[in-house]
Design a protein around this motif. Structure first.
Motif, PDB file in Angstrom:
ATOM      1  N   ASP A 151      -7.220   2.830  -5.961  1.00 20.18           N
ATOM      2  CA  ASP A 151      -6.727   1.491  -5.632  1.00 20.18           C
ATOM      3  C   ASP A 151      -5.238   1.519  -5.318  1.00 20.18           C
ATOM      4  O   ASP A 151      -4.453   2.125  -6.051  1.00 20.18           O
ATOM      5  CB  ASP A 151      -6.982   0.516  -6.794  1.00 20.18           C
ATOM      6  N   GLY A 152      -4.870   0.865  -4.207  1.00 23.85           N
ATOM      7  CA  GLY A 152      -3.474   0.758  -3.819  1.00 23.85           C
ATOM      8  C   GLY A 152      -2.958   1.927  -2.983  1.00 23.85           C
ATOM      9  O   GLY A 152      -1.788   1.944  -2.625  1.00 23.85           O
ATOM     10  N   TYR A 153      -3.839   2.893  -2.684  1.00 19.09           N
ATOM     11  CA  TYR A 153      -3.429   4.079  -1.938  1.00 19.09           C
ATOM     12  C   TYR A 153      -4.378   4.357  -0.775  1.00 19.09           C
ATOM     13  O   TYR A 153      -5.591   4.221  -0.925  1.00 19.09           O
ATOM     14  CB  TYR A 153      -3.449   5.332  -2.831  1.00 19.09           C
TER      15      TYR A 153
ATOM     16  N   MET B  24       0.843  -1.179   0.000  1.00 17.22           N
ATOM     17  CA  MET B  24       0.000   0.000   0.000  1.00 17.22           C
ATOM     18  C   MET B  24       0.886   1.238   0.000  1.00 17.22           C
ATOM     19  O   MET B  24       1.912   1.273   0.659  1.00 17.22           O
ATOM     20  CB  MET B  24      -0.914  -0.027   1.229  1.00 17.22           C
ATOM     21  N   LYS B  25       0.447   2.261  -0.725  1.00 15.85           N
ATOM     22  CA  LYS B  25       1.133   3.545  -0.745  1.00 15.85           C
ATOM     23  C   LYS B  25       0.265   4.572  -0.037  1.00 15.85           C
ATOM     24  O   LYS B  25      -0.940   4.387   0.102  1.00 15.85           O
ATOM     25  CB  LYS B  25       1.403   3.988  -2.181  1.00 15.85           C
ATOM     26  N   LEU B  26       0.905   5.642   0.404  1.00 19.28           N
ATOM     27  CA  LEU B  26       0.189   6.715   1.081  1.00 19.28           C
ATOM     28  C   LEU B  26       0.261   7.964   0.220  1.00 19.28           C
ATOM     29  O   LEU B  26       1.351   8.457  -0.085  1.00 19.28           O
ATOM     30  CB  LEU B  26       0.810   6.980   2.454  1.00 19.28           C
ATOM     31  N   LEU B  27      -0.894   8.465  -0.196  1.00 14.65           N
ATOM     32  CA  LEU B  27      -1.002   9.716  -0.947  1.00 14.65           C
ATOM     33  C   LEU B  27      -1.313  10.823   0.047  1.00 14.65           C
ATOM     34  O   LEU B  27      -2.291  10.731   0.787  1.00 14.65           O
ATOM     35  CB  LEU B  27      -2.106   9.626  -1.998  1.00 14.65           C
ATOM     36  N   VAL B  28      -0.469  11.850   0.071  1.00 14.18           N
ATOM     37  CA  VAL B  28      -0.584  12.901   1.076  1.00 14.18           C
ATOM     38  C   VAL B  28      -0.723  14.261   0.410  1.00 14.18           C
ATOM     39  O   VAL B  28      -0.036  14.565  -0.566  1.00 14.18           O
ATOM     40  CB  VAL B  28       0.677  12.918   1.986  1.00 14.18           C
ATOM     41  N   ALA B  29      -1.596  15.080   0.976  1.00 17.12           N
ATOM     42  CA  ALA B  29      -1.705  16.492   0.608  1.00 17.12           C
ATOM     43  C   ALA B  29      -1.954  17.269   1.893  1.00 17.12           C
ATOM     44  O   ALA B  29      -2.505  16.738   2.863  1.00 17.12           O
ATOM     45  CB  ALA B  29      -2.838  16.725  -0.385  1.00 17.12           C
TER      46      ALA B  29
ATOM     47  N   TYR C 110       1.800   7.078 -12.538  1.00 17.19           N
ATOM     48  CA  TYR C 110       1.582   5.877 -11.729  1.00 17.19           C
ATOM     49  C   TYR C 110       0.560   4.915 -12.330  1.00 17.19           C
ATOM     50  O   TYR C 110       0.311   3.860 -11.756  1.00 17.19           O
ATOM     51  CB  TYR C 110       1.160   6.271 -10.296  1.00 17.19           C
ATOM     52  N   GLY C 111      -0.066   5.282 -13.433  1.00 18.08           N
ATOM     53  CA  GLY C 111      -1.019   4.397 -14.090  1.00 18.08           C
ATOM     54  C   GLY C 111      -2.283   4.147 -13.309  1.00 18.08           C
ATOM     55  O   GLY C 111      -2.906   3.097 -13.447  1.00 18.08           O
TER      56      GLY C 111
END
Length: 187
Positions: free
Chosen positions: A20-22, A1-6, A183-184
């Motif tokens: 998906d995946g984040y 899993m990745k972490l998307l941050v803002a 990242y597709g």
């Protein structure tokens, strides 16, 4: 899993609420909120990568277009005991992200002042924001790979605070398009 941050919800307004995946994390604006919220997330889960997206002011007009990778982060609003600006008393002056890109200067105020812009240029930074140093330092402390990308929202000079709602919508759309290409991912 990745972490998307803002830092701000508005920076993600063009993004879907699920990717998906984040996991998605909005930290709030400023170094303290960024450090605390990212630390809390890293205490709760393990991530293979942290991807930070958001806006930045620039001090180089040649950088107004495009999405920019960050290679190094420093603080422009600190000084050490000798009065050297950009040098913190106990934290490293620069956090190196070990990737190609630009240097960003982080501080806890929205920059629209020529004197601060001159300071930032003197420190060797091209972009200005309010969180990147904190994200970089926390990720380094936890040993999690980090990628920070910024799209320019303003020239960090007089009037930079004008039209924010319009500018951030355009920036968010640009970041979402970049993430899909890089990242597709899709909605």
């Amino acid at each position: 899993m990745k972490l998307l941050v803002a830092a701000a919800e508005s920076e993600l307004q063009a993004f879907p609420s699920h990717i998906d995946g984040y996991e998605i994390l909005v930290t709030g604006i400023g170094k303290l909120r960024a450090a605390v919220r990212l630390t809390q997330a890293l205490e709760r889960a393990t991530y293979e990568e942290i991807l930070v997206v958001g806006t930045a002011g620039c001090v180089d007009e040649a950088l107004m277009a495009g999405v920019h990778d960050i290679s190094r982060a420093l603080q422009h609003d600190v000084q050490n005991l000798e009065g050297v600006v950009g040098e913190h008393v106990t934290l490293p002056a620069i956090v190196d992200l070990e990737r190609e890109g630009l240097t960003i200067a982080t501080g806890d105020s929205f920059v629209d002042d020529a004197a601060v812009v001159a300071t930032v240029r003197g420190l060797g930074a091209s972009l200005i924001d309010m969180e990147s140093y904190a994200f970089a330092w926390v990720a380094k402390e936890y040993g999690v790979p980090l990628r920070i990308v910024r799209v320019v929202s303003d020239k960090a000079e007089d009037g930079a605070t004008e039209l924010w709602d319009e500018v951030v919508a355009r920036c968010s759309a640009q970041l979402w398009e970049w993430m899909q290409d890089e990242y597709g991912v899709s909605a």
